[in-house]
Design a protein around this motif. Structure first.
Motif, PDB file in Angstrom:
ATOM      1  N   ILE A 127       0.851  -1.191   0.000  1.00 44.19           N
ATOM      2  CA  ILE A 127       0.000   0.000   0.000  1.00 44.19           C
ATOM      3  C   ILE A 127       0.885   1.239   0.000  1.00 44.19           C
ATOM      4  N   LYS A 128       0.581   2.160  -0.911  1.00 49.59           N
ATOM      5  CA  LYS A 128       1.262   3.454  -0.967  1.00 49.59           C
ATOM      6  C   LYS A 128       0.213   4.521  -0.681  1.00 49.59           C
ATOM      7  N   PHE A 129       0.425   5.252   0.412  1.00 52.43           N
ATOM      8  CA  PHE A 129      -0.518   6.284   0.833  1.00 52.43           C
ATOM      9  C   PHE A 129      -0.132   7.648   0.266  1.00 52.43           C
ATOM     10  N   ASN A 130      -1.080   8.555   0.256  1.00 52.84           N
ATOM     11  CA  ASN A 130      -0.858   9.893  -0.298  1.00 52.84           C
ATOM     12  C   ASN A 130       0.093  10.747   0.543  1.00 52.84           C
ATOM     13  N   ASN A 131       0.415  10.335   1.763  1.00 59.29           N
ATOM     14  CA  ASN A 131       1.377  11.087   2.581  1.00 59.29           C
ATOM     15  C   ASN A 131       2.787  10.503   2.468  1.00 59.29           C
ATOM     16  N   LEU A 132       3.011   9.679   1.438  1.00 59.42           N
ATOM     17  CA  LEU A 132       4.286   9.043   1.109  1.00 59.42           C
ATOM     18  C   LEU A 132       4.626   7.838   1.987  1.00 59.42           C
ATOM     19  N   THR A 133       3.721   7.435   2.881  1.00 63.04           N
ATOM     20  CA  THR A 133       3.907   6.211   3.654  1.00 63.04           C
ATOM     21  C   THR A 133       3.703   5.024   2.725  1.00 63.04           C
ATOM     22  N   GLU A 134       4.622   4.064   2.795  1.00 63.17           N
ATOM     23  CA  GLU A 134       4.498   2.828   2.032  1.00 63.17           C
ATOM     24  C   GLU A 134       4.636   1.666   3.002  1.00 63.17           C
ATOM     25  N   CYS A 135       3.866   0.607   2.762  1.00 63.92           N
ATOM     26  CA  CYS A 135       3.967  -0.549   3.644  1.00 63.92           C
ATOM     27  C   CYS A 135       3.696  -1.825   2.867  1.00 63.92           C
ATOM     28  N   MET A 136       4.125  -2.924   3.458  1.00 63.17           N
ATOM     29  CA  MET A 136       3.852  -4.267   2.960  1.00 63.17           C
ATOM     30  C   MET A 136       3.245  -5.017   4.140  1.00 63.17           C
ATOM     31  N   LEU A 137       1.963  -5.351   4.041  1.00 64.59           N
ATOM     32  CA  LEU A 137       1.272  -6.060   5.113  1.00 64.59           C
ATOM     33  C   LEU A 137       0.977  -7.480   4.645  1.00 64.59           C
ATOM     34  N   SER A 138       1.347  -8.451   5.469  1.00 58.26           N
ATOM     35  CA  SER A 138       1.119  -9.840   5.079  1.00 58.26           C
ATOM     36  C   SER A 138      -0.373 -10.164   5.138  1.00 58.26           C
ATOM     37  N   CYS A 139      -0.779 -11.124   4.328  1.00 55.88           N
ATOM     38  CA  CYS A 139      -2.169 -11.578   4.338  1.00 55.88           C
ATOM     39  C   CYS A 139      -2.517 -12.126   5.720  1.00 55.88           C
ATOM     40  N   GLU A 140      -1.579 -12.829   6.333  1.00 51.71           N
ATOM     41  CA  GLU A 140      -1.804 -13.356   7.685  1.00 51.71           C
ATOM     42  C   GLU A 140      -2.094 -12.209   8.645  1.00 51.71           C
ATOM     43  N   PHE A 141      -1.280 -11.160   8.629  1.00 57.96           N
ATOM     44  CA  PHE A 141      -1.464 -10.007   9.514  1.00 57.96           C
ATOM     45  C   PHE A 141      -2.834  -9.366   9.291  1.00 57.96           C
ATOM     46  N   LEU A 142      -3.190  -9.149   8.027  1.00 61.93           N
ATOM     47  CA  LEU A 142      -4.483  -8.542   7.717  1.00 61.93           C
ATOM     48  C   LEU A 142      -5.638  -9.445   8.163  1.00 61.93           C
ATOM     49  N   ARG A 143      -5.454 -10.749   8.046  1.00 61.38           N
ATOM     50  CA  ARG A 143      -6.513 -11.681   8.454  1.00 61.38           C
ATOM     51  C   ARG A 143      -6.700 -11.680   9.960  1.00 61.38           C
TER      52      ARG A 143
END
Length: 127
Positions: free
Chosen positions: A24-40
């Motif tokens: 995910i790349k946000f409009n405030n320049l924050t970028e992240c990689m979230l695992s499917c496990e974490f999101l679940r």
């Protein structure tokens, strides 16, 4: 989290199927990689969070879960369908940003809860 009144929203959401990561790349320049496990395991659904404090259900054996579908919900959220059939959580932009901003703390909390419950993850931790 940000303290300004500027609305934070994703500019880009990309699912990496093989690594089971949501970029995910946000409009405030924050970028992240979230695992499917974490999101679940941090799904905002009542099934996971309950209907009030102390009603949360520890999600176990989600190490290999993937995301099968990403559905936009208006202009404020997405609905994720996971490979284990779970699809009731609505991930608002604010909630996704909160997950990204607090990832390390939340991940360690999840691992601690698993340990206390005597549950071992079946996939090597690659975080």
């Amino acid at each position: 989290m940000t303290t300004s009144n500027a609305k934070i929203y994703p500019l880009e959401i990309k699912l990496h199927q093989s690594s089971k990561l949501l970029e995910i790349k946000f409009n405030n320049l924050t970028e992240c990689m979230l695992s499917c496990e974490f999101l679940r395991v941090y799904s905002p659904s009542a099934e996971v969070r309950g209907h009030g404090p102390g009603q949360e259900t520890l999600q176990i054996h989600k190490e290999n879960v993937g995301i099968e579908n990403i559905e936009p919900i208006g202009q404020y959220a997405i609905k994720l369908t996971f490979s284990d059939g779970h699809n009731t959580g609505i991930y608002s932009w604010d909630y996704l940003y909160e997950l990204a901003a607090t990832y390390d703390v939340l991940w360690e909390e999840y691992l601690r809860k698993l340990s206390i419950a005597g549950i071992q993850r079946t996939k090597k931790d690659v975080e």
